[in-house]
Design a protein around this motif. Structure first.
Motif, PDB file in Angstrom:
ATOM      1  N   ALA A 108      -2.648  21.065 -18.523  1.00 54.73           N
ATOM      2  CA  ALA A 108      -1.670  21.396 -17.480  1.00 54.73           C
ATOM      3  C   ALA A 108      -2.315  22.243 -16.387  1.00 54.73           C
ATOM      4  O   ALA A 108      -2.089  22.003 -15.187  1.00 54.73           O
ATOM      5  CB  ALA A 108      -0.475  22.120 -18.095  1.00 54.73           C
ATOM      6  N   ASP A 109      -3.128  23.240 -16.767  1.00 50.84           N
ATOM      7  CA  ASP A 109      -3.813  24.085 -15.776  1.00 50.84           C
ATOM      8  C   ASP A 109      -4.740  23.258 -14.894  1.00 50.84           C
ATOM      9  O   ASP A 109      -4.795  23.440 -13.679  1.00 50.84           O
ATOM     10  CB  ASP A 109      -4.601  25.195 -16.463  1.00 50.84           C
ATOM     11  CG  ASP A 109      -3.707  26.271 -17.089  1.00 50.84           C
ATOM     12  OD1 ASP A 109      -2.506  26.318 -16.732  1.00 50.84           O
ATOM     13  OD2 ASP A 109      -4.215  27.025 -17.932  1.00 50.84           O
ATOM     14  N   GLU A 110      -5.489  22.338 -15.498  1.00 50.20           N
ATOM     15  CA  GLU A 110      -6.414  21.508 -14.717  1.00 50.20           C
ATOM     16  C   GLU A 110      -5.666  20.563 -13.793  1.00 50.20           C
ATOM     17  O   GLU A 110      -6.096  20.332 -12.653  1.00 50.20           O
ATOM     18  CB  GLU A 110      -7.353  20.742 -15.656  1.00 50.20           C
ATOM     19  CG  GLU A 110      -8.240  21.701 -16.425  1.00 50.20           C
ATOM     20  CD  GLU A 110      -9.619  21.157 -16.694  1.00 50.20           C
ATOM     21  OE1 GLU A 110      -9.966  20.070 -16.199  1.00 50.20           O
ATOM     22  OE2 GLU A 110     -10.349  21.855 -17.407  1.00 50.20           O
ATOM     23  N   MET A 111      -4.540  20.023 -14.246  1.00 50.95           N
ATOM     24  CA  MET A 111      -3.740  19.161 -13.373  1.00 50.95           C
ATOM     25  C   MET A 111      -3.184  19.950 -12.201  1.00 50.95           C
ATOM     26  O   MET A 111      -3.190  19.479 -11.060  1.00 50.95           O
ATOM     27  CB  MET A 111      -2.611  18.507 -14.172  1.00 50.95           C
ATOM     28  CG  MET A 111      -3.096  17.406 -15.081  1.00 50.95           C
ATOM     29  SD  MET A 111      -1.791  16.674 -16.087  1.00 50.95           S
ATOM     30  CE  MET A 111      -0.600  16.179 -14.892  1.00 50.95           C
ATOM     31  N   LEU A 112      -2.718  21.170 -12.456  1.00 53.19           N
ATOM     32  CA  LEU A 112      -2.205  22.022 -11.391  1.00 53.19           C
ATOM     33  C   LEU A 112      -3.321  22.340 -10.397  1.00 53.19           C
ATOM     34  O   LEU A 112      -3.101  22.341  -9.184  1.00 53.19           O
ATOM     35  CB  LEU A 112      -1.614  23.309 -11.979  1.00 53.19           C
ATOM     36  CG  LEU A 112      -0.904  24.230 -11.004  1.00 53.19           C
ATOM     37  CD1 LEU A 112       0.242  23.505 -10.296  1.00 53.19           C
ATOM     38  CD2 LEU A 112      -0.371  25.457 -11.742  1.00 53.19           C
ATOM     39  N   GLU A 164      -5.786  20.438  -9.633  1.00 49.09           N
ATOM     40  CA  GLU A 164      -5.991  19.236  -8.815  1.00 49.09           C
ATOM     41  C   GLU A 164      -4.902  19.098  -7.749  1.00 49.09           C
ATOM     42  O   GLU A 164      -5.147  18.606  -6.659  1.00 49.09           O
ATOM     43  CB  GLU A 164      -5.955  17.987  -9.701  1.00 49.09           C
ATOM     44  CG  GLU A 164      -7.147  17.812 -10.596  1.00 49.09           C
ATOM     45  CD  GLU A 164      -8.396  17.437  -9.823  1.00 49.09           C
ATOM     46  OE1 GLU A 164      -8.291  16.659  -8.851  1.00 49.09           O
ATOM     47  OE2 GLU A 164      -9.461  17.975 -10.175  1.00 49.09           O
ATOM     48  N   LEU A 165      -3.714  19.576  -8.048  1.00 53.28           N
ATOM     49  CA  LEU A 165      -2.578  19.427  -7.154  1.00 53.28           C
ATOM     50  C   LEU A 165      -2.553  20.485  -6.047  1.00 53.28           C
ATOM     51  O   LEU A 165      -2.210  20.197  -4.906  1.00 53.28           O
ATOM     52  CB  LEU A 165      -1.284  19.486  -7.964  1.00 53.28           C
ATOM     53  CG  LEU A 165       0.023  19.379  -7.215  1.00 53.28           C
ATOM     54  CD1 LEU A 165       0.138  17.992  -6.579  1.00 53.28           C
ATOM     55  CD2 LEU A 165       1.193  19.619  -8.143  1.00 53.28           C
ATOM     56  N   GLN A 166      -2.932  21.712  -6.366  1.00 50.88           N
ATOM     57  CA  GLN A 166      -2.786  22.834  -5.439  1.00 50.88           C
ATOM     58  C   GLN A 166      -3.423  22.613  -4.079  1.00 50.88           C
ATOM     59  O   GLN A 166      -2.821  22.963  -3.063  1.00 50.88           O
ATOM     60  CB  GLN A 166      -3.259  24.119  -6.076  1.00 50.88           C
ATOM     61  CG  GLN A 166      -2.218  24.661  -7.041  1.00 50.88           C
ATOM     62  CD  GLN A 166      -2.608  25.945  -7.697  1.00 50.88           C
ATOM     63  OE1 GLN A 166      -3.791  26.270  -7.797  1.00 50.88           O
ATOM     64  NE2 GLN A 166      -1.622  26.687  -8.158  1.00 50.88           N
ATOM     65  N   LEU A 203      -1.032  20.950  -1.691  1.00 47.79           N
ATOM     66  CA  LEU A 203       0.274  21.535  -1.435  1.00 47.79           C
ATOM     67  C   LEU A 203       0.348  22.294  -0.112  1.00 47.79           C
ATOM     68  O   LEU A 203       1.430  22.562   0.373  1.00 47.79           O
ATOM     69  CB  LEU A 203       0.680  22.482  -2.574  1.00 47.79           C
ATOM     70  CG  LEU A 203       0.914  21.834  -3.937  1.00 47.79           C
ATOM     71  CD1 LEU A 203       1.214  22.898  -4.987  1.00 47.79           C
ATOM     72  CD2 LEU A 203       2.055  20.841  -3.855  1.00 47.79           C
TER      73      LEU A 203
END
Length: 195
Positions: A183-187, A189-191, A194
């Motif tokens: 979850a941290d790694e996906m976040l 990638e997303l940040q 944003l």
């Protein structure tokens, strides 16, 4: 189902029996065996109440929910759902059922008595969303296609996808620590996207 039947059998002298279930369970996309639940409701003279928050507008052939998925339209006594998910309203919800129940909710329901009514734009968006669902199954069909595509691609990539053919597609990692890192790694990638 056997446990539910046992509980209903134990309450044979109850004046009122109510079976309460989600139509689709939010965390894993499991679909309630609503057809079998309704059969037990009939057999033991129990009302059936289903929460359709994760089915209304996009589940079932035309988006009418778990009743439609199981081909038992009209068998559920009470349906509760939201306007805040597929129906696009962002807030609010509804309950359908016997007139006596709706009258009781209007007289005794705390949110009904002590809250503001829904803003007219939310009501209008909900009505329009229902019109769309009732007049075309294009969106539900596209969602089914996209769900299958996602499930197939994730499975091909080596992931285990839980649930069934519902759009809730849990990626099963089976280890709490791994899920947290993932979850941290996906976040991460997303940040950057944003801002």
């Amino acid at each position: 189902m056997s446990d539910l039947e046992q509980r209903l059998r134990e309450e044979k002298n109850a004046r009122l029996k109510l079976i309460v279930t989600d139509g689709v369970f939010s965390m894993d996309g499991d679909i309630a065996p609503l057809d079998k639940i309704c059969e037990l409701g009939d057999k033991y003279n129990a009302l059936v109440f289903v929460d359709e928050a994760h089915a209304t507008g996009f589940f079932g052939k035309t988006g009418r929910g778990t009743e439609e998925y199981h081909n038992i339209i009209g068998k559920v006594d009470i349906i509760n759902s939201t306007l805040g998910k597929a129906m696009g309203g962002a807030s609010g919800g509804y309950t359908t059922g016997p007139k006596e129940l709706i009258d009781l909710l209007r007289q005794r329901g705390r949110p009904y008595l002590f809250s503001n009514s829904l803003p007219p734009p939310v009501v209008a968006a909900g009505i329009k969303a229902f019109d769309i669902v009732l007049n075309s199954n294009n969106l539900a069909e596209r969602l089914r296609h996209n769900t299958k595509r996602f499930r197939d691609a994730m499975t091909k990539a080596g992931f285990t996808i839980g649930g069934s053919d519902h759009p809730i597609c849990p990626v099963m990692l089976y280890e709490e620590r791994l899920a947290s890192v993932f979850a941290d790694e996906m976040l991460g990638e997303l940040q950057p996207h944003l801002y």
